[in-house]
Design a protein around this motif. Sequence first.
Motif, PDB file in Angstrom:
ATOM      1  N   LEU A   1       0.823  -1.204   0.000  1.00  0.00           N
ATOM      2  CA  LEU A   1       0.000   0.000   0.000  1.00  0.00           C
ATOM      3  C   LEU A   1       0.862   1.261   0.000  1.00  0.00           C
ATOM      4  O   LEU A   1       0.532   2.247  -0.672  1.00  0.00           O
TER       5      LEU A   1
ATOM      6  N   ASN B   1       0.973   6.659  -7.092  1.00  0.00           N
ATOM      7  CA  ASN B   1      -0.288   7.321  -7.441  1.00  0.00           C
ATOM      8  C   ASN B   1      -1.320   6.343  -7.988  1.00  0.00           C
ATOM      9  O   ASN B   1      -2.074   6.660  -8.902  1.00  0.00           O
ATOM     10  N   ARG B   2      -1.345   5.140  -7.417  1.00  0.00           N
ATOM     11  CA  ARG B   2      -2.321   4.134  -7.838  1.00  0.00           C
ATOM     12  C   ARG B   2      -3.327   3.830  -6.730  1.00  0.00           C
ATOM     13  O   ARG B   2      -4.218   3.019  -6.906  1.00  0.00           O
ATOM     14  N   ALA B   3      -3.190   4.463  -5.585  1.00  0.00           N
ATOM     15  CA  ALA B   3      -4.072   4.204  -4.450  1.00  0.00           C
ATOM     16  C   ALA B   3      -5.356   5.017  -4.572  1.00  0.00           C
ATOM     17  O   ALA B   3      -5.383   6.063  -5.230  1.00  0.00           O
ATOM     18  N   THR B   4      -6.400   4.516  -3.944  1.00  0.00           N
ATOM     19  CA  THR B   4      -7.639   5.289  -3.883  1.00  0.00           C
ATOM     20  C   THR B   4      -7.423   6.474  -2.939  1.00  0.00           C
ATOM     21  O   THR B   4      -6.446   6.513  -2.177  1.00  0.00           O
TER      22      THR B   4
ATOM     23  N   SER C   1      -5.123   7.274   4.408  1.00  0.00           N
ATOM     24  CA  SER C   1      -4.662   6.470   5.540  1.00  0.00           C
ATOM     25  C   SER C   1      -3.138   6.412   5.580  1.00  0.00           C
ATOM     26  O   SER C   1      -2.535   6.463   6.648  1.00  0.00           O
ATOM     27  N   VAL C   2      -2.505   6.350   4.396  1.00  0.00           N
ATOM     28  CA  VAL C   2      -1.042   6.365   4.343  1.00  0.00           C
ATOM     29  C   VAL C   2      -0.526   7.728   4.821  1.00  0.00           C
ATOM     30  O   VAL C   2       0.413   7.797   5.619  1.00  0.00           O
TER      31      VAL C   2
ATOM     32  N   GLU D   1      -7.239   5.179   0.590  1.00  0.00           N
ATOM     33  CA  GLU D   1      -5.969   4.508   0.879  1.00  0.00           C
ATOM     34  C   GLU D   1      -4.858   5.538   1.072  1.00  0.00           C
ATOM     35  O   GLU D   1      -4.076   5.452   2.020  1.00  0.00           O
ATOM     36  N   ALA D   2      -4.801   6.517   0.175  1.00  0.00           N
ATOM     37  CA  ALA D   2      -3.771   7.552   0.265  1.00  0.00           C
ATOM     38  C   ALA D   2      -3.920   8.360   1.554  1.00  0.00           C
ATOM     39  O   ALA D   2      -2.927   8.714   2.193  1.00  0.00           O
TER      40      ALA D   2
ATOM     41  N   LYS E   1       2.028   1.569  -3.564  1.00  0.00           N
ATOM     42  CA  LYS E   1       0.869   1.881  -4.412  1.00  0.00           C
ATOM     43  C   LYS E   1       0.534   3.372  -4.292  1.00  0.00           C
ATOM     44  O   LYS E   1       0.247   4.040  -5.286  1.00  0.00           O
ATOM     45  N   THR E   2       0.619   3.888  -3.078  1.00  0.00           N
ATOM     46  CA  THR E   2       0.336   5.303  -2.844  1.00  0.00           C
ATOM     47  C   THR E   2       1.394   6.177  -3.499  1.00  0.00           C
ATOM     48  O   THR E   2       1.069   7.165  -4.167  1.00  0.00           O
TER      49      THR E   2
END
Length: 63
Positions: A8, A15-18, A24-25, A21-22, A11-12
């Motif tokens: 995750l 720039n592929r996270a929702t 929360s990161v 998700e971003a 992924k963040t």
Amino acid sequence: MNRPSEELLHKTLENRATAAEAASVAEWLATDSGQAWASRYIGREPPSRAAGAAAFFFASPPS
């Protein structure tokens, strides 16, 4: 707060996270643990990727 998975985190950064998700990161990156991880991550990246990662890590989290 629990540490996000390595998957995750990357992924963040790619720039592929929702948005959720971003967010929360970003919340985790604001913690001492997150800042320590970010410093290690930036330190091991080639300079071109490190600049982009630094901008992500140290930007204001989304409201």
